[in-house]
Scaffold this motif. Structure first.
Motif, PDB file in Angstrom:
ATOM      1  N   UNK A   1       0.849  -1.182  -0.009  1.00 22.28           N
ATOM      2  CA  UNK A   1      -0.088  -0.071   0.011  1.00 22.28           C
ATOM      3  C   UNK A   1       0.928   1.277  -0.012  1.00 22.28           C
ATOM      4  N   UNK A   2       2.163   1.303   0.547  1.00 21.81           N
ATOM      5  CA  UNK A   2       2.915   2.262   0.698  1.00 21.81           C
ATOM      6  C   UNK A   2       3.620   2.508  -0.620  1.00 21.81           C
ATOM      7  N   UNK A   3       4.059   1.441  -1.260  1.00 20.18           N
ATOM      8  CA  UNK A   3       4.520   1.566  -2.914  1.00 20.18           C
ATOM      9  C   UNK A   3       3.441   1.969  -3.656  1.00 20.18           C
ATOM     10  N   UNK A   4       2.234   1.481  -3.581  1.00 15.25           N
ATOM     11  CA  UNK A   4       0.967   1.994  -4.425  1.00 15.25           C
ATOM     12  C   UNK A   4       0.765   3.218  -4.220  1.00 15.25           C
ATOM     13  N   UNK A   5       0.721   3.837  -3.061  1.00 12.73           N
ATOM     14  CA  UNK A   5       0.560   5.441  -2.655  1.00 12.73           C
ATOM     15  C   UNK A   5       1.673   6.373  -3.542  1.00 12.73           C
ATOM     16  N   UNK A   6       2.917   5.700  -3.258  1.00  9.56           N
ATOM     17  CA  UNK A   6       4.156   6.419  -4.008  1.00  9.56           C
ATOM     18  C   UNK A   6       4.133   6.404  -5.407  1.00  9.56           C
ATOM     19  N   UNK A   7       3.546   5.295  -6.087  1.00  9.46           N
ATOM     20  CA  UNK A   7       3.325   5.456  -7.499  1.00  9.46           C
ATOM     21  C   UNK A   7       2.246   6.429  -7.963  1.00  9.46           C
TER      22      UNK A   7
ATOM     23  N   UNK B   1       4.856  -2.905  -6.277  1.00  5.41           N
ATOM     24  CA  UNK B   1       3.825  -2.643  -5.460  1.00  5.41           C
ATOM     25  C   UNK B   1       2.622  -3.855  -5.978  1.00  5.41           C
ATOM     26  N   UNK B   2       2.424  -3.871  -7.110  1.00  4.92           N
ATOM     27  CA  UNK B   2       1.749  -5.059  -7.557  1.00  4.92           C
ATOM     28  C   UNK B   2       1.782  -6.360  -7.254  1.00  4.92           C
ATOM     29  N   UNK B   3       3.527  -6.701  -7.090  1.00  3.81           N
ATOM     30  CA  UNK B   3       3.750  -7.967  -6.668  1.00  3.81           C
ATOM     31  C   UNK B   3       3.371  -8.297  -5.161  1.00  3.81           C
ATOM     32  N   UNK B   4       3.285  -7.393  -4.291  1.00  6.84           N
ATOM     33  CA  UNK B   4       2.998  -7.194  -2.967  1.00  6.84           C
ATOM     34  C   UNK B   4       1.414  -7.650  -2.811  1.00  6.84           C
ATOM     35  N   UNK B   5       0.813  -6.643  -3.599  1.00  9.08           N
ATOM     36  CA  UNK B   5      -0.910  -6.858  -3.303  1.00  9.08           C
ATOM     37  C   UNK B   5      -1.165  -8.189  -3.929  1.00  9.08           C
ATOM     38  N   UNK B   6      -0.801  -8.611  -4.918  1.00  8.06           N
ATOM     39  CA  UNK B   6      -0.939  -9.872  -5.772  1.00  8.06           C
ATOM     40  C   UNK B   6      -0.591 -10.962  -4.650  1.00  8.06           C
ATOM     41  N   UNK B   7       0.518 -11.091  -4.286  1.00  8.21           N
ATOM     42  CA  UNK B   7       1.052 -11.944  -3.318  1.00  8.21           C
ATOM     43  C   UNK B   7       0.292 -12.180  -2.056  1.00  8.21           C
ATOM     44  N   UNK B   8      -0.151 -10.849  -1.573  1.00  2.00           N
ATOM     45  CA  UNK B   8      -1.008 -11.269  -0.119  1.00  2.00           C
ATOM     46  C   UNK B   8      -2.393 -11.819  -0.585  1.00  2.00           C
TER      47      UNK B   8
END
Length: 481
Positions: free
Chosen positions: A331-337, A378-385
């Motif tokens: 979520x932090x990386x998504x916001x940064x993007x 960020x996408x890798x994080x969201x899809x992994x969780x």
């Protein structure tokens, strides 16, 4: 003879890597063409307005995800009726049908193949989830999911290299549009980046050829389960029973709690996969930077791979790292993007060629590459969780949980693509971070419940094992007496 743990792990990795290679093949075409789809359609429309709508790139993806939503309702039942391997094989055929259509572009086949693409999407992710859970143990699931996702996302690196090579070969054939007085626009600052017929033909021919490799990969993939797998593929449920399980899962409070996370993944996917790369070509100040889309795809692939390795490594050392810590980082990386996209994008470049200036800076090769890395991580994080929580939260209905997650995700993506021709950069850059906060709150709540449930199950198993041990000792004592 029982296989050793080392042998079992090697077989497990072989299966996961073959699955990953198949994903790489089908996604090389899909993800790469998603980056440029609206721009390609727009270029075709400018030359032949009657051939296809100028917004068909967005609308076609909306149709794709609408078909995706519909197919997700019965894809788990289809998995039960067949097998993970068969499901993956059919999905690869559906994926291959889409790029073939650009060899003779017309609206009818385009939307028909978009529907097939959506069906293939649903079948692929259902088959993927089923195959991973039958070829992973509880100890290796987080590692296998992140490895599969990150190396599968090398497809973006492969796709970006293909785009760069083909662009370099065809760059001299810059398409022009006649003005009303019959003259041509030749100044790059007066028009957006355009795609010529030969460039489109070569790009989608290669994407179709690579997608077809997945068909042969899934045909040759082992189907035998690994010992102590999370869920055996031997389990069979009738189609009607599978539909009942799907209905129960749709009504589950766990899925409602996780819905914001799934919707976030869908909306964010539409933004970084299609909308933002479209702004790079619709920004008229970037028209001379013909490799920006390829650079963006390369950066996303690098980001996906780096984060996948990080999650896989830390999941082995930190218990449950693949849940709340990964969600927070994502979520932090998504916001940064979103922030960087807002600062570097003309407000209307999301839906039309624009000569407006961004808020802070114009995209360059370096800034686009760095922004793309953030997008991939960020996408890798969201899809992994998403994959991990679906595998753990509903252990008796994993296939259904995967499909429900994709229903929510694809609904979010579908809605965004339908409204994309009316949304500017502010809608995405402000709305997605707000959704990140909401998703985090609900995800943390469900992750806590899942961890508590796992501790209870583990304790019950340990108690049962202890009872069996005591019973064996008592039996041994009676026999000795």
């Amino acid at each position: 003879m029982e296989p050793t743990s080392t042998t079992s792990r090697r077989f497990e990795l072989l299966c996961i890597m073959m699955l990953t290679f198949g994903q790489l093949c089908i996604m090389t075409g899909y993800d790469s063409q998603s980056f440029i789809l609206e721009s390609v359609i727009h270029s075709i429309h400018e030359r032949e307005p009657a051939r296809i709508s100028q917004y068909a790139g967005y609308y076609g993806q909306a149709v794709c995800y609408l078909a995706y939503v519909t197919t997700c309702l019965f894809s788990p039942s289809f998995l039960y009726a067949t097998s993970a391997k068969t499901t993956l094989l059919i999905s690869s055929i559906c994926f291959t049908s889409f790029p073939i259509g650009f060899l003779f572009t017309n609206s009818y086949y385009y939307y028909f193949s978009s529907v097939l693409n959506g069906i293939g999407f649903a079948l692929y992710y259902t088959g993927n989830g089923g195959y991973i859970t039958s070829h992973s143990t509880r100890r290796t699931i987080e590692s296998n999911v992140s490895l599969s996702w990150s190396f599968g996302c090398c497809c973006m690196i492969v796709g970006s290299i293909i785009m760069a090579i083909i662009t370099s070969v065809t760059q001299d054939q810059i398409p022009q549009i006649l003005l009303e007085n019959g003259t041509q626009l030749v100044d790059n600052l007066h028009h957006e980046r355009r795609f010529g017929d030969s460039e489109i033909y070569l790009l989608f021919s290669v994407f179709a050829a690579i997608s077809s490799l997945a068909i042969f990969t899934f045909m040759l993939m082992p189907s035998k389960d690994v010992p102590n797998c999370i869920e055996s593929s031997e389990k069979r449920v009738s189609f009607s029973e599978g539909m009942k399980l799907m209905a129960d899962t749709l009504k589950s409070s766990k899925m409602f709690t996780l819905a914001p996370t799934f919707v976030l993944t869908g909306i964010y996917t539409s933004f970084w996969v299609s909308v933002f790369p479209t702004t790079l070509t619709f920004n008229m100040h970037n028209s001379s930077l013909i490799y920006l889309t390829a650079i963006y795809g390369f950066g996303v692939g690098v980001g996906e791979t780096i984060m996948g390795i990080i999650i896989s490594t830390l999941s082995k050392r930190i218990k449950d790292f693949g849940l709340k810590p990964t969600m927070l980082i994502g979520c932090i990386l998504t916001t940064a993007f979103c922030v960087f996209a807002l600062l570097s994008t003309p407000f209307d470049a999301t839906y039309t060629p624009s000569h407006q200036l961004p808020l802070l800076f114009q995209p360059t090769r370096t800034t686009v590459f760095l922004i793309a890395i953030i997008a991939g991580m960020s996408d890798c994080c969201l899809c992994s969780v998403r994959s991990v929580i679906c595998a753990l939260a509903m252990p008796k209905r994993r296939a259904q949980a995967f499909s429900v997650s994709k229903i929510y995700q694809s609904l979010g993506t579908c809605v965004i693509f339908f409204f994309s021709p009316t949304l500017n950069i502010y809608h995405y850059a402000l709305g997605i971070p707000v959704l990140c906060i909401i998703a985090c709150i609900f995800f943390f709540r469900e992750a806590r419940r899942t961890q508590t449930m796992e501790r209870k199950i583990t304790q019950e198993l340990e108690d049962e094992a202890e009872k069996r041990r005591i019973a064996k000792e008592l039996e041994a004592m009676r026999q000795s007496i």
